[in-house]
Write an enzyme that holds these catalytic residues in place. Structure first.
Site, PDB file in Angstrom:
ATOM      1  N   CYS A 114      -2.441   3.293   0.604  1.00 59.80           N
ATOM      2  CA  CYS A 114      -1.741   4.338   1.347  1.00 59.80           C
ATOM      3  C   CYS A 114      -2.000   5.733   0.791  1.00 59.80           C
ATOM      4  O   CYS A 114      -1.804   6.729   1.492  1.00 59.80           O
ATOM      5  CB  CYS A 114      -0.242   4.055   1.381  1.00 59.80           C
ATOM      6  SG  CYS A 114       0.180   2.504   2.212  1.00 59.80           S
ATOM      7  N   HIS A 251       3.043  10.878   3.507  1.00 56.48           N
ATOM      8  CA  HIS A 251       2.684   9.543   3.954  1.00 56.48           C
ATOM      9  C   HIS A 251       3.858   8.977   4.737  1.00 56.48           C
ATOM     10  O   HIS A 251       5.001   9.010   4.280  1.00 56.48           O
ATOM     11  CB  HIS A 251       2.364   8.665   2.744  1.00 56.48           C
ATOM     12  CG  HIS A 251       2.232   7.214   3.075  1.00 56.48           C
ATOM     13  ND1 HIS A 251       1.479   6.752   4.137  1.00 56.48           N
ATOM     14  CD2 HIS A 251       2.776   6.103   2.488  1.00 56.48           C
ATOM     15  CE1 HIS A 251       1.549   5.434   4.186  1.00 56.48           C
ATOM     16  NE2 HIS A 251       2.330   5.028   3.209  1.00 56.48           N
ATOM     17  N   ASN A 281       3.815   2.528   9.514  1.00 58.85           N
ATOM     18  CA  ASN A 281       3.021   2.863   8.334  1.00 58.85           C
ATOM     19  C   ASN A 281       1.562   2.524   8.631  1.00 58.85           C
ATOM     20  O   ASN A 281       1.194   1.352   8.697  1.00 58.85           O
ATOM     21  CB  ASN A 281       3.529   2.063   7.130  1.00 58.85           C
ATOM     22  CG  ASN A 281       2.799   2.404   5.837  1.00 58.85           C
ATOM     23  OD1 ASN A 281       1.741   3.010   5.846  1.00 58.85           O
ATOM     24  ND2 ASN A 281       3.358   1.965   4.727  1.00 58.85           N
TER      25      ASN A 281
END
Length: 324
Positions: A114, A251, A281
């Site tokens: 990520c 993020h 996500n």
């Protein structure tokens, strides 16, 4: 005079298939209300059968090039951040290179889960500052739906597929924080936390792709602490603080993490770009997706000071300070 890596264009691509929270209710013990209240996620996109990470990345790259008024012939390098490349090798970046018709230069992948796009930005910035490249397309692209365990309600509801891209170009600045472009980066990792977030398969272990595994509570705790720390560290390198920031573009993992991090940075949520409700996500794709959507919404404007920060498996985390 100082060379800066300036954002020339931005774009994104999302697969056509939209998966609402209700889709999971017949598959695992969960509800739309449970997912929304704990994550802020309402829907996400899943890639179609046969649609690959490089397909998504190439479409995002084309959108960013169009926004920049450039073509593939104008680009020196491509850096793709991904943990879900089409094949073990070659890199997804070289596949994107072919798909956009780029015949020169070079392309490579960065894998920091990520945090991948932050790492890719830092690498692209270094390429430009060193003179190795003048224009770089930086892409975050993922098809995380391919590594989800759809019997694990703690993870399968969180992730989605997508891609975002920016075009960076070398420009001369004054060396002050008023310059457009990347002003500072901060990268970190600690491999002792591997078991908090990982995929239980790989070429040299099981020979299979495996599924994503996560200790959610532990990841949450580390995320809030480390994201605020890295953002402050990057800002501190150029003598700035949270009060100077126009937008945090974080993020997009979980709305609670985003909110808690903004509070630690003393930045109001009105100055945070949030897209997690629509995309879930998307790992390395989430920051460039949010940058592109933020520009489309009219939130992000030229001259704005932006902080991006992310944390992922490794654990790996980092931040970038840039003036749009």
């Amino acid at each position: 005079m100082t060379i800066r890596a300036v954002v020339r264009g931005v774009g994104h691509y999302l697969p056509e298939r939209v998966v609402p929270n209700s889709w999971f209710e017949d598959r695992v013990d969960t509800t739309d209300e449970w997912i929304r209240s704990r994550t802020g996620i309402e829907r996400r996109h899943f890639a179609a059968e046969g649609e690959t990470t490089s397909d998504l990345g190439a479409k995002a790259a084309k959108a960013a090039l169009a926004d920049a008024g450039l073509t593939a012939d104008d680009i020196d390098a491509i850096v793709v951040a991904t943990s879900t490349a089409d094949l073990t090798f070659p890199s997804a970046a070289t596949m994107v290179q072919a798909k956009i018709g780029m015949k020169k230069g070079f392309a490579f992948d960065v894998q920091a889960v990520c945090a991948g796009f932050v790492y890719a930005l830092a690498n692209a910035n270094a390429l430009i500052l060193s003179g190795q490249a003048s224009r770089v397309v930086v892409i975050g692209a993922e098809t995380f739906s391919r590594i989800l365990d759809f019997e694990d309600r703690g993870t399968c509801v969180l992730f989605g597929d997508g891609a975002g891209a920016i075009v960076l170009e070398a420009e001369t600045g004054t060396g002050s924080t008023d310059d457009r472009g990347i002003l500072a980066t901060d990268l970190n990792s600690d491999g002792s936390y591997k078991d908090l977030l990982y995929v239980d398969g790989g070429v040299s272990t099981t020979g299979t792709a495996g599924h994503l595994r996560m200790q959610g509570n532990q990841v949450f705790r580390h995320a809030v602490e480390k994201l605020a720390e890295t953002a402050h560290a990057a800002l501190g390198k150029v003598g700035l603080s949270g009060g100077d920031v126009d937008w945090i573009v974080p993020h997009q993992a979980n709305l609670r993490i985003i909110t808690a991090t903004a509070q630690r940075m003393q930045v109001p949520m009105e100055r945070v770009v949030v897209t997690v409700q629509d995309h879930g996500n998307t790992s390395a794709a989430s920051i460039p997706l949010a940058l592109s959507v933020g520009k489309e919404r009219g939130q992000i404007k030229e001259g704005d000071l932006i902080v991006t920060e992310a944390i992922g498996g490794g654990l790996s985390w980092g931040s970038v300070v840039l003036r749009w």
